[in-house]
Structures are given as C-alpha cells and as structure tokens.
Motif scaffolding. Structure first.
Motif, PDB file in Angstrom:
ATOM      1  N   SER A  56       0.823  -1.198   0.000  1.00  0.00           N
ATOM      2  CA  SER A  56       0.000   0.000   0.000  1.00  0.00           C
ATOM      3  C   SER A  56       0.863   1.258   0.000  1.00  0.00           C
ATOM      4  O   SER A  56       0.452   2.307  -0.472  1.00  0.00           O
ATOM      5  N   SER A  79     -10.302   6.622  -2.237  1.00  0.00           N
ATOM      6  CA  SER A  79      -9.797   5.534  -1.412  1.00  0.00           C
ATOM      7  C   SER A  79     -10.409   4.209  -1.847  1.00  0.00           C
ATOM      8  O   SER A  79     -11.597   4.119  -2.131  1.00  0.00           O
ATOM      9  N   GLU A  81     -10.032   1.612   0.159  1.00  0.00           N
ATOM     10  CA  GLU A  81     -10.131   0.866   1.412  1.00  0.00           C
ATOM     11  C   GLU A  81     -11.532   0.282   1.564  1.00  0.00           C
ATOM     12  O   GLU A  81     -12.535   0.972   1.373  1.00  0.00           O
TER      13      GLU A  81
END
Length: 445
Positions: A56, A79, A81
């Motif tokens: 990452s 993002s 995530e």
C-alpha cells in the motif's frame, strides 16, 4: 479453486494440512499479477525495504513522486479501502443462521445435523471433487453415463469447488446434460476472472464467474432442484467459513425450495464461494443473523477442508461403527492421480507449483481410501473414476476450450464404457513412468 491452475496450466491441491496453506496458494498470484515486480520497482525508486512488505505504501510513494513533477498537484485518488466488517463473537457464530431459511446449512463436522439432513431412504451417492477446469472430465463422465443408460437417480449429490459448480445440473437430472456440457466446453478465462483488476481482498476480480453462475442458475433450474429435494433427495455443497475456520455444508435443495429472489441469490453466492480461492478470488460475504443481530460471514473455497465431501470426518473414521445410509458410493475425481516429473526452474512460482502439486495425489488417495473403508463397513458398493493417466492433451492457456473439450470427450467415452468406475481405490501415487532413454521429456503434462 481455479486460479492457480489457470495461471500454471495444471490442477493444484485445494487443501494443505498447514495453516500456512492459504499463503502458499496465493503467492503465485502475487508474482504472476505483478505485485512483486511493482514492489521491486518501488524499492529501487525509494530505497526503502519497508515498501516490499507493505504494497500500500507503493501507491502513496508514487503519488508523491508524481505530485513533485506537476503544478498544481493532481486531485487525491478515491480511497479503495474496504469498509470495516461488523464484529461478532464465536458464540454468535455458533448459532448464526440464514434469515428465513433455518434449514439452509449445517457445520460439516456436526454429526447430528448431517444425519438429520440426509434423505429418508438409502440410495446411491455421488461425490464430486475439486479440480478447476478439469471438471470437464466429470461433466463428460456424467453425460456418457446418461447416454449409456447407466446413470441412477442419486439420493445424495455432494460437490466441492468445481464439483459444486456442476452439481446442480447433475442433481436436477439428465435433461440438463446439454447445459452441463456447454458449461465445461464453451467457457473461457474471460468467463471466470478479470486480471488486472485486483481488489483489497484478492489479486483478481471474479465478477465474470459471479455473472456466469447467475446466468446458469435459471428460475426453471431452481424449480427443478426444489422438486427433486421435495422427492427426498439431497444436494450438498461445501464452503469454508474463514471466520470460524470450519467447513459448512449447504442444503441447496432446501434453499431452492424456499423460492424467491433471496433464495436464488443465496444459491448463487454459495456456488461462487465454494470455488473462490482465498486471496486469489474475493471472498463471498453471506448475510446471517444470531440472536437478533445481523452480520456477515466470510466464505471461501470449500476445497480448503478436503478434495471432496462424503460425511463428517468423525463418522468416516475407521473405528467408528456408523453405517452410511448409501447403497452405492460413486466418487468422481476431477484431477489426475499421477505425479509429473519436471526439472523445476529456479523461479518462485514454478517451485511453489511443483511443491504444492505433490500434495494432490496423496491427499486425494487418502480420502478415497477412507471412503472405501467406510463404504465396506456400511455395506455400500464402492466406485471411483478419475482422469486416466493416458490423457496427455496439452493446455495452451487458462480454460483452454480445446483442452476442456478433449477432456470432456475422455470422460464421455469412459462413461459409456463397460466399466466407467473402478471398484477398488487407485494405488497410492508412485513416481512417473520412466520414458525410454532416447526420449527426452521436457516440462510437465
């Protein structure tokens, strides 16, 4: 589990005894899809060893380098995530159920639940193993049995991984043979995964396989499976609950009998999960409820618990007097039982592939031997069919249609033959058959 097999062009094991199995299985994906190369390039650019173990950070470093060369700086990327999961306890996991479908599943090691889910009357059982694209053999075998008029109505059908994907067609009856044949001879890699579109939880995206399954599981097929279930027969598919580290058996006929969109969605999700190697494919999150609390379980490839499923392991032990309520047991092994000789290249994916591949024949043989003993103890006829050693067709890539058609034909001809099954377990895998000294063998078949 199909992805490693697709990459390396050979079937690989679905189960290792070590808890590190998942790491070993997905390492070839990391190397093949370029993550290792990306980390190496980032390390050369930043001089940081930390970037190798934390991919990452590579993205963050790349952003900083780009921003230094541009004015004004580019907007921040969205993002990727993943949202956090709802936490739940082991106690909640034990009692979790599918909302509105309490009979949809049971733990694979639960003897009481297994016995309660069985058909009311004994009959022949069909056990379908893992094997990726080599499932074309099993599809051909069942088609051949139908053509020869030697295929019974199986009281129980169980499937793991690729065995799970073919099981609904087989359970519903021979009038789905054409659909079964098409699913294993016309499919390509593009129907299974999308490379270059990794997610935060996998190295490739399996949305093509998800959509492919959704197209195959038609309303009519669901209706027919429900009807067969109501007649007293059973279809069991295995997944692995990664949170609990236990195998789960899904009573697919009971799910189909509930009817409606929710039942179809769950049915398809279970099939996808059973064939989703952890880390390679995204896991499948399944909605459950425990004591009024809603959360999701993480399910992956059913092959992590074994190449195929017959009954809870405790009931299969030699010392257990339990008698399986089966008149015959037919095992279809969708993989070869022979070892392949190969001078292994000094390349990590090749070394891992050859190492893991050693486990397949031995693990499968041990499971077959255990089933043979259980069948004899139960007074059930034992039968097993596996890809013959004479099959040497070379695959030219992931889900090569020509390879799968050739293997389907081998299975079809074996199904039509006078002895499609062996009544004894195959011998334990030995070394490869030596070739004459004037013939040089290169590579694995």
């Amino acid at each position: 589990m199909v992805l490693i097999e697709m990459i390396m062009h050979k079937p690989l094991p679905k189960r290792l005894t070590s808890r590190a199995a998942a790491t070993v299985l997905v390492t070839p994906f990391l190397l093949y899809f370029g993550l290792a190369a990306t980390t190496a390039r980032a390390q050369a650019t930043t001089g940081s060893a930390k970037s190798v173990s934390q991919p990452s950070l590579i993205v963050q470093t790349a952003k900083k380098v780009t921003a230094a060369k541009q004015n004004p700086p580019p907007p921040e990327a969205k993002s990727t995530e993943l949202p956090p999961r709802v936490q739940y306890t082991a106690a909640e996991a034990l009692v979790a159920a599918i909302p509105g479908m309490p009979d949809a599943r049971f733990w694979a090691d639960s003897e009481a639940d297994f016995k309660a889910a069985l058909p009311p009357d004994p009959g022949p059982w069909l056990i379908l193993s893992s094997g990726g694209s080599d499932g074309a053999f099993g599809a051909g075998l069942l088609n051949g049995l139908s053509a020869a008029g030697k295929r019974p109505d199986y009281a129980v059908v169980t499937g793991v991984s690729t065995g799970a994907l073919m099981a609904p067609f087989i359970f519903a009856g021979p009038h789905y043979d054409a659909a079964l044949r098409k699913a294993y001879t016309d499919v390509t890699a593009a129907d299974v995964f999308e490379a270059g579109s990794s997610t935060g939880e996998s190295f490739v995206n399996s949305w093509p396989l998800r959509d492919f399954i959704a197209k195959q599981i038609t309303p009519q097929l669901m209706t027919d499976i429900a009807a067969v279930h109501r007649s007293g027969r059973r279809l069991f598919i295995v997944t692995t609950d990664l949170d609990s580290q236990r195998s789960v058996v899904w009573n697919m006929g009971a799910i189909a009998a509930h009817g409606g969109e929710d039942a179809t969605k769950l049915f398809c999700a279970v099939l996808l999960a059973s064939a989703s190697v952890p880390g390679g494919f995204p896991p499948v999150l399944i909605d459950v409820e425990a004591n009024g609390k809603r959360f999701q379980e993480m399910h992956v490839d059913g092959g992590l618990g074994g190449q195929f499923f017959v009954a809870p392991s405790a009931l299969m032990e030699t010392a257990n007097p339990y008698r399986l309520p089966a008149t015959q047991i037919y095992i279809v092994v969708n993989t070869g039982m022979q070892r392949d000789f190969k001078v292994v290249d000094r390349f990590a994916p090749t070394i891992l592939t050859q190492s893991i591949g050693m486990a397949v024949p031995v693990d499968t043989s041990l499971m077959i031997d255990r089933t043979y003993i259980a069948a004899k103890r139960s007074g059930a006829d034992f039968n097993v069919a596996a890809i013959p050693a004479s099959f040497k067709f070379e695959s030219r890539g992931a889900f090569d249609p020509n390879y799968m058609k050739a293997l389907f034909q081998v299975g079809y001809e074996q199904g039509q033959s006078a002895a499609p099954f062996s009544t004894e377990p195959p011998p334990l895998p030995g070394g490869p058959t030596p070739l004459p000294s004037h013939i040089q063998k290169t590579g694995a078949n």
